[in-house]
Design a protein around this motif. Sequence first.
Motif, mmCIF file in Angstrom:
data_model
loop_
_atom_site.group_PDB
_atom_site.id
_atom_site.type_symbol
_atom_site.label_atom_id
_atom_site.label_comp_id
_atom_site.label_asym_id
_atom_site.label_seq_id
_atom_site.Cartn_x
_atom_site.Cartn_y
_atom_site.Cartn_z
ATOM 1 N N MET A 119 0.827 -1.215 0.000
ATOM 2 C CA MET A 119 0.000 0.000 0.000
ATOM 3 C C MET A 119 0.861 1.266 0.000
ATOM 4 N N SER A 120 2.029 1.206 0.657
ATOM 5 C CA SER A 120 2.896 2.388 0.662
ATOM 6 C C SER A 120 3.458 2.652 -0.731
ATOM 7 N N ASN A 121 3.588 1.601 -1.529
ATOM 8 C CA ASN A 121 4.095 1.770 -2.902
ATOM 9 C C ASN A 121 3.025 2.307 -3.850
ATOM 10 N N ILE A 122 1.781 1.822 -3.719
ATOM 11 C CA ILE A 122 0.755 2.286 -4.652
ATOM 12 C C ILE A 122 0.057 3.547 -4.154
ATOM 13 N N GLY A 123 0.094 3.791 -2.833
ATOM 14 C CA GLY A 123 -0.459 5.016 -2.271
ATOM 15 C C GLY A 123 -1.961 4.986 -2.074
ATOM 16 N N GLY A 124 -2.452 6.064 -1.516
ATOM 17 C CA GLY A 124 -3.880 6.184 -1.286
ATOM 18 C C GLY A 124 -4.185 7.171 -0.177
ATOM 19 N N ILE A 125 -5.464 7.376 0.035
ATOM 20 C CA ILE A 125 -5.947 8.290 1.064
ATOM 21 C C ILE A 125 -6.740 7.477 2.080
ATOM 22 N N GLY A 126 -6.464 7.693 3.363
ATOM 23 C CA GLY A 126 -7.176 6.991 4.425
ATOM 24 C C GLY A 126 -8.539 7.615 4.682
ATOM 25 N N GLU A 127 -9.312 6.986 5.553
ATOM 26 C CA GLU A 127 -10.647 7.499 5.897
ATOM 27 C C GLU A 127 -10.575 8.882 6.524
ATOM 28 N N CYS A 128 -9.430 9.184 7.146
ATOM 29 C CA CYS A 128 -9.262 10.475 7.817
ATOM 30 C C CYS A 128 -9.011 11.605 6.820
ATOM 31 N N GLY A 129 -8.787 11.256 5.539
ATOM 32 C CA GLY A 129 -8.528 12.277 4.527
ATOM 33 C C GLY A 129 -7.050 12.564 4.323
ATOM 34 N N ARG A 130 -6.194 11.920 5.097
ATOM 35 C CA ARG A 130 -4.748 12.107 4.954
ATOM 36 C C ARG A 130 -4.158 10.958 4.149
ATOM 37 N N LYS A 131 -2.889 11.125 3.742
ATOM 38 C CA LYS A 131 -2.192 10.027 3.070
ATOM 39 C C LYS A 131 -2.169 8.818 4.002
#
Length: 140
Positions: A40-52
């Motif tokens: 997940m750190s390689n492909i990335g994304g946004i958490g439920e909190c709205g942060r990386k």
Amino acid sequence: MINIIYYAPTRIDFRNIVKKLAKIYKARIEMKQINDKEYMSNIGGIGECGRKLCCMEREKLPNPTIKMVKMLGLNPKSASVYGACGRIKCCIEYEYEAYKSAKEELPSVGDKIKYKEKDAKVIKVDVITIGNHTWENKDI
């Protein structure tokens, strides 16, 4: 040397493939399996909190446990406890320390206390909503 990094949910035996690739490319082949959080750190994304995602921003990842989830009064079977990687959310570990210290300052279930100048017995403590406790105002 050729490095190959791959993600797989279970262990895979690549010894035969590595031997064949080494023969073809005449180089040392190194295979490294990464886990869910590293993926997940390689492909990335946004958490439920709205942060990386936490795994994208931190070098050393926290290691939250089911014990921490239970101490926070959360259901470990609930999907809301798990992050995009399928593991317990990193923020659980950060919240755990705050709730742990708050819990130490609160009375425990069964403690006898004075509430509105009457004797009372603590029957429930909710760390998340500090100040909203359940008291039993019966004669002790």
